[in-house]
Write an enzyme that holds these catalytic residues in place. Structure first.
Site, PDB file in Angstrom:
ATOM      1  N   HIS A   1       0.929  -1.084   0.036  1.00  0.00           N
ATOM      2  CA  HIS A   1       0.015   0.072  -0.032  1.00  0.00           C
ATOM      3  C   HIS A   1       0.900   1.219   0.012  1.00  0.00           C
ATOM      4  CE1 HIS A   1       0.843  -1.459   4.268  1.00  0.00           C
ATOM      5  NE2 HIS A   1       0.753  -0.064   4.378  1.00  0.00           N
TER       6      HIS A   1
ATOM      7  N   HIS B   1       1.081   5.215   1.050  1.00  0.00           N
ATOM      8  CA  HIS B   1       0.144   6.088   1.913  1.00  0.00           C
ATOM      9  C   HIS B   1       0.091   7.545   1.263  1.00  0.00           C
ATOM     10  CE1 HIS B   1       0.587   3.882   5.768  1.00  0.00           C
ATOM     11  NE2 HIS B   1       1.525   3.473   5.236  1.00  0.00           N
TER      12      HIS B   1
HETATM   13  P1  5GP Z   1       2.414   0.133   6.902  1.00  0.00           P
HETATM   14  O1  5GP Z   1       2.185  -1.158   6.797  1.00  0.00           O
HETATM   15  O2  5GP Z   1       2.555   0.821   5.990  1.00  0.00           O
HETATM   16  O3  5GP Z   1       3.368   0.614   8.218  1.00  0.00           O
HETATM   17  O4  5GP Z   1       1.040   0.910   7.730  1.00  0.00           O
HETATM   18  C1  5GP Z   1      -0.249   0.156   7.871  1.00  0.00           C
HETATM   19  C2  5GP Z   1      -1.407   1.281   7.873  1.00  0.00           C
HETATM   20  O5  5GP Z   1      -2.439   0.430   8.067  1.00  0.00           O
HETATM   21  C3  5GP Z   1      -1.272   2.051   9.234  1.00  0.00           C
HETATM   22  O6  5GP Z   1      -1.152   3.277   8.588  1.00  0.00           O
HETATM   23  C4  5GP Z   1      -2.590   2.018  10.015  1.00  0.00           C
HETATM   24  O7  5GP Z   1      -2.920   2.942  10.463  1.00  0.00           O
HETATM   25  C5  5GP Z   1      -3.472   1.300   8.886  1.00  0.00           C
HETATM   26  N1  5GP Z   1      -4.345   0.385   9.275  1.00  0.00           N
HETATM   27  C6  5GP Z   1      -4.108  -0.753  10.121  1.00  0.00           C
HETATM   28  N2  5GP Z   1      -5.372  -1.342  10.200  1.00  0.00           N
HETATM   29  C7  5GP Z   1      -6.092  -0.841   9.449  1.00  0.00           C
HETATM   30  C8  5GP Z   1      -7.757  -1.303   9.152  1.00  0.00           C
HETATM   31  O8  5GP Z   1      -8.345  -2.321   9.605  1.00  0.00           O
HETATM   32  N3  5GP Z   1      -8.087  -0.401   8.280  1.00  0.00           N
HETATM   33  C9  5GP Z   1      -7.689   0.522   7.646  1.00  0.00           C
HETATM   34  N4  5GP Z   1      -8.285   1.380   6.719  1.00  0.00           N
HETATM   35  N5  5GP Z   1      -6.087   0.885   8.040  1.00  0.00           N
HETATM   36  C10 5GP Z   1      -5.443   0.134   8.702  1.00  0.00           C
END
Ligand code: 5GP
Length: 142
Positions: free
Chosen positions: A103, A105
């Site tokens: 993903h 951001h």
């Molecule tokens: P990364 O893997 O890039 O560090 O971040 C994962 C992102 O997913 C974080 O910004 C967190 O806030 C978001 N996140 C975690 N669980 C959920 C969820 O159930 N739904 C959504 N929409 N975002 C989520």
């Protein structure tokens, strides 16, 4: 690197097993709001095809995700009156990745307002619903 885990939380959202605040979808991507935003309107762009991160995604899917991230960034500028946009993308735990479906951001920024730390606070459902509506409308008219 471990393989793709089809039970990660974003895979469940992609399959419709868990809800999300969707802002955009096409044949190759799904876009929804981060529920623990680092700034208001924080949005995530995902390829629909399984990919753990930058290291295993196909070049075509990655290119399409980048195109959609640009579309979202422009719509955020219009929808939220943003002053700038921050793009982040993390790979593997050592790189800061927490959810193991690729993903990007896309984070709207206001001048002088620092980002919150990752996963600091869950946003209110009403606020997320309102922001998703505004952003979807800006994308549609974009
Ligand atoms: P990364 O893997 O890039 O560090 O971040 C994962 C992102 O997913 C974080 O910004 C967190 O806030 C978001 N996140 C975690 N669980 C959920 C969820 O159930 N739904 C959504 N929409 N975002 C989520």
């Amino acid at each position: 690197m471990p393989g793709y885990d089809p039970n990660n939380i974003f895979a469940k959202i992609l399959r419709g097993e868990l809800p999300c605040y969707k802002v955009y979808e096409d044949d190759k991507t799904l876009v929804f709001l981060d529920i623990m935003p680092r700034a208001a309107g924080h949005t995530l762009v995902l390829p629909k095809a399984p990919a753990r991160n930058l290291l295993d995604v196909s070049a075509d899917d990655l290119a399409h995700v980048a195109k959609v991230a640009q579309k979202i960034a422009k719509a955020q500028m219009a929808a939220f009156g943003s002053d700038g946009i921050t793009i982040q993308q993390f790979n593997e735990g050592a790189g800061g990745q927490v959810v193991f479906h690729l993903h990007v951001h896309v984070i709207p920024r206001k001048a002088g307002v620092p980002m919150k730390p990752p996963a600091a606070e869950k946003e209110k459902p009403d606020t997320l619903a309102e922001q998703a509506k505004k952003l979807s409308a800006a994308i549609a008219s974009g």
